[in-house]
Write a protein that holds these residues in place. Structure first.
Motif, PDB file in Angstrom:
ATOM      1  N   ALA A  91       0.852  -1.197   0.000  1.00 54.68           N
ATOM      2  CA  ALA A  91       0.000   0.000   0.000  1.00 54.68           C
ATOM      3  C   ALA A  91       0.888   1.247   0.000  1.00 54.68           C
ATOM      4  O   ALA A  91       0.771   2.113   0.866  1.00 54.68           O
ATOM      5  N   ARG A  92       1.758   1.346  -0.995  1.00 54.87           N
ATOM      6  CA  ARG A  92       2.722   2.449  -1.053  1.00 54.87           C
ATOM      7  C   ARG A  92       2.053   3.833  -0.998  1.00 54.87           C
ATOM      8  O   ARG A  92       2.586   4.749  -0.362  1.00 54.87           O
ATOM      9  N   ASP A 145      -1.887  -1.904  10.578  1.00 54.93           N
ATOM     10  CA  ASP A 145      -2.996  -2.856  10.547  1.00 54.93           C
ATOM     11  C   ASP A 145      -4.032  -2.360   9.546  1.00 54.93           C
ATOM     12  O   ASP A 145      -4.363  -1.167   9.508  1.00 54.93           O
ATOM     13  N   GLU A 146      -4.559  -3.291   8.767  1.00 51.00           N
ATOM     14  CA  GLU A 146      -5.503  -2.932   7.706  1.00 51.00           C
ATOM     15  C   GLU A 146      -6.840  -3.620   7.910  1.00 51.00           C
ATOM     16  O   GLU A 146      -6.893  -4.807   8.224  1.00 51.00           O
ATOM     17  N   ARG A 150     -11.540  -0.300   4.253  1.00 53.13           N
ATOM     18  CA  ARG A 150     -12.056   0.571   5.302  1.00 53.13           C
ATOM     19  C   ARG A 150     -11.004   1.564   5.816  1.00 53.13           C
ATOM     20  O   ARG A 150     -11.168   2.763   5.673  1.00 53.13           O
ATOM     21  N   ARG A 151      -9.957   1.047   6.410  1.00 51.05           N
ATOM     22  CA  ARG A 151      -9.034   1.953   7.107  1.00 51.05           C
ATOM     23  C   ARG A 151      -7.711   1.251   7.385  1.00 51.05           C
ATOM     24  O   ARG A 151      -7.598   0.021   7.335  1.00 51.05           O
ATOM     25  N   TYR A 152      -6.726   2.098   7.702  1.00 50.03           N
ATOM     26  CA  TYR A 152      -5.420   1.641   8.163  1.00 50.03           C
ATOM     27  C   TYR A 152      -5.161   2.255   9.536  1.00 50.03           C
ATOM     28  O   TYR A 152      -5.456   3.430   9.764  1.00 50.03           O
ATOM     29  N   THR A 153      -4.614   1.441  10.436  1.00 54.82           N
ATOM     30  CA  THR A 153      -4.143   1.949  11.725  1.00 54.82           C
ATOM     31  C   THR A 153      -2.624   1.878  11.703  1.00 54.82           C
ATOM     32  O   THR A 153      -2.045   0.794  11.521  1.00 54.82           O
ATOM     33  N   VAL A 154      -1.973   3.025  11.852  1.00 54.83           N
ATOM     34  CA  VAL A 154      -0.525   3.133  11.735  1.00 54.83           C
ATOM     35  C   VAL A 154       0.032   3.612  13.072  1.00 54.83           C
ATOM     36  O   VAL A 154      -0.462   4.599  13.639  1.00 54.83           O
ATOM     37  N   CYS A 164      -0.183   6.904  17.234  1.00 58.95           N
ATOM     38  CA  CYS A 164      -1.085   5.895  16.670  1.00 58.95           C
ATOM     39  C   CYS A 164      -2.235   6.639  16.007  1.00 58.95           C
ATOM     40  O   CYS A 164      -2.904   7.454  16.653  1.00 58.95           O
ATOM     41  N   MET A 165      -2.441   6.395  14.731  1.00 56.90           N
ATOM     42  CA  MET A 165      -3.479   7.117  13.991  1.00 56.90           C
ATOM     43  C   MET A 165      -4.278   6.164  13.121  1.00 56.90           C
ATOM     44  O   MET A 165      -3.767   5.136  12.669  1.00 56.90           O
ATOM     45  N   VAL A 166      -5.529   6.523  12.906  1.00 61.42           N
ATOM     46  CA  VAL A 166      -6.417   5.765  12.035  1.00 61.42           C
ATOM     47  C   VAL A 166      -6.671   6.604  10.787  1.00 61.42           C
ATOM     48  O   VAL A 166      -7.081   7.767  10.886  1.00 61.42           O
ATOM     49  N   ILE A 167      -6.412   6.006   9.626  1.00 60.24           N
ATOM     50  CA  ILE A 167      -6.493   6.724   8.358  1.00 60.24           C
ATOM     51  C   ILE A 167      -7.488   6.001   7.461  1.00 60.24           C
ATOM     52  O   ILE A 167      -7.355   4.790   7.226  1.00 60.24           O
ATOM     53  N   PRO A 168      -8.489   6.680   6.940  1.00 53.25           N
ATOM     54  CA  PRO A 168      -9.450   6.007   6.060  1.00 53.25           C
ATOM     55  C   PRO A 168      -8.784   5.530   4.783  1.00 53.25           C
ATOM     56  O   PRO A 168      -7.861   6.170   4.265  1.00 53.25           O
TER      57      PRO A 168
END
Length: 375
Positions: A91-92, A145-146, A150-154, A164-168
């Motif tokens: 997911a570059r 985490d994917e 839906r979203r990625y948690t980085v 720690c962030m959640v990105i749509p």
């Protein structure tokens, strides 16, 4: 003599002016604006497929500037991730977004309200805040985490600092381009793709597909999408050790399926393509089928095909090019004349909707569509 000298002086001055105003092409307007805000002194050509992280800096921190296969500047951001790890990450665009977003927080940009912009980007910080992203270094570990579509948690941490962030999963967000610009990018770039099919590319794309056999035909499947009738099936002949794509005018539907999913054919197939655009606009372009498929392959899309109807002369089909990591699909209605299989000069006709977002489509939608189409 004086007149000649004056003309020569003007020509030299004009050449310097052109060089001063020269700039490379940019993949998106967002990158062009960011380059202007940074006052980057970029040459008019950086080369193709360049990943430069050692020439430019901002506030003492290394910048990563990357170009695509056509030499367009396709990324500008802080160097936050290890170069090789980022190049291999599936997911570059997510990593590019984080590198660009961190830089955008530091760069003064005219007429941009950064607080309002942050709200629109819809990032949620569970720990830390946006100002901490730029403090990351490429040596630091990272956990991503994917939740598909839906979203990625980085997240990462160093000492007492943790972010720690959640990105749509939103391709428009990752690229910094809205739906209208994505349509423009597609129309611009599909015409720049090669018309030459890579004959063995299908072997790589279907290497993990399930195998079955019906009569003398092998079927390799990458499964279905939305419906059991929309499939990614290739039909092959030969021994198990040496299977070749079926291309036989006496078996038109299976042959057309192979052509539409792989682009493999003995010549380029001309295509009249209508692009349906935002605001009930449309654009008609001439490309080849191979160029269209090459565009999808360049985006790492999975291809699925459904048959709507057929006559003796042609088939009506729907082709889906799906990027699950970026949560979008392209949808193409196709009219394929069978005489192409016999060497005829007819054109394939297509109508495409590009970059349809999938992140807000519920799981119930997918499940219901599968149930409705069960045999």
């Amino acid at each position: 003599m004086r007149q000649s000298f004056h003309i020569a002086t003007l020509m030299v001055a004009a050449a310097f002016a052109l060089e001063a105003n020269a700039a490379p092409p940019f993949y998106t307007r967002c990158l062009e604006r960011l380059s202007c805000a940074l006052k980057l002194n970029l040459p008019d050509s950086l080369g193709e497929n360049v990943d430069n992280d050692s020439t430019w800096q901002f506030r003492g921190k290394a910048l990563r500037i990357r170009t695509n296969v056509y030499g367009d500047v396709s990324h500008i951001g802080y160097k936050l991730f290890d170069t090789q790890w980022a190049a291999d990450y599936v997911a570059r665009p997510l990593l590019d977004f984080l590198e660009r977003y961190a830089l955008e927080q530091d760069v003064p940009r005219k007429d941009v309200d950064k607080e309002e912009e942050a709200v629109r980007k819809r990032l949620t910080f569970i720990e830390g805040d946006a100002s901490m992203i730029a403090q990351r270094t490429p040596e630091m570990g990272c956990v991503i985490d994917e939740v598909e579509r839906r979203r990625y948690t980085v997240s990462w941490e160093k000492g007492n600092q943790k972010i720690c962030m959640v990105i749509p999963a939103d391709y428009q967000l990752f690229l910094g381009a809205n739906a209208v610009e994505l349509e423009h990018i597609f129309e611009r770039d599909v015409k720049r793709m090669s018309s030459e099919a890579v004959e063995d590319k299908w072997r790589e794309m279907w290497k993990n597909g399930t195998r079955s056999r019906a009569d003398s035909v092998w079927i390799i499947s990458n499964g279905c999408y939305l419906s059991d009738q929309i499939r990614s099936d290739l039909y092959l002949q030969g021994s198990e050790a040496d299977m070749k794509l079926l291309l036989d005018s006496s078996k038109p539907l299976r042959s057309v399926s192979n052509v539409l999913l792989t682009g493999c054919f003995h010549k380029s197939i001309p295509m009249q393509l209508t692009i349906d655009k935002y605001g009930y606009l449309k654009s008609d372009i001439e490309v080849t089928l191979q160029q269209l498929l090459a565009y999808f392959h360049s985006e790492n899309c999975m291809l699925y095909l459904g048959v709507k109807s057929r006559t003796k002369e042609s088939a009506s089909l729907t082709l889906f090019a799906v990027n699950f990591k970026m949560a979008y699909n392209h949808t193409i209605s196709v009219e394929f004349p069978f005489n192409i299989l016999e060497g005829g000069e007819d054109k394939v006709k297509g109508r495409i909707y590009v970059y349809t977002p999938l992140q807000n489509i519920t799981e119930k939608f997918f499940i219901d569509n599968l149930k409705q189409n069960e045999p």
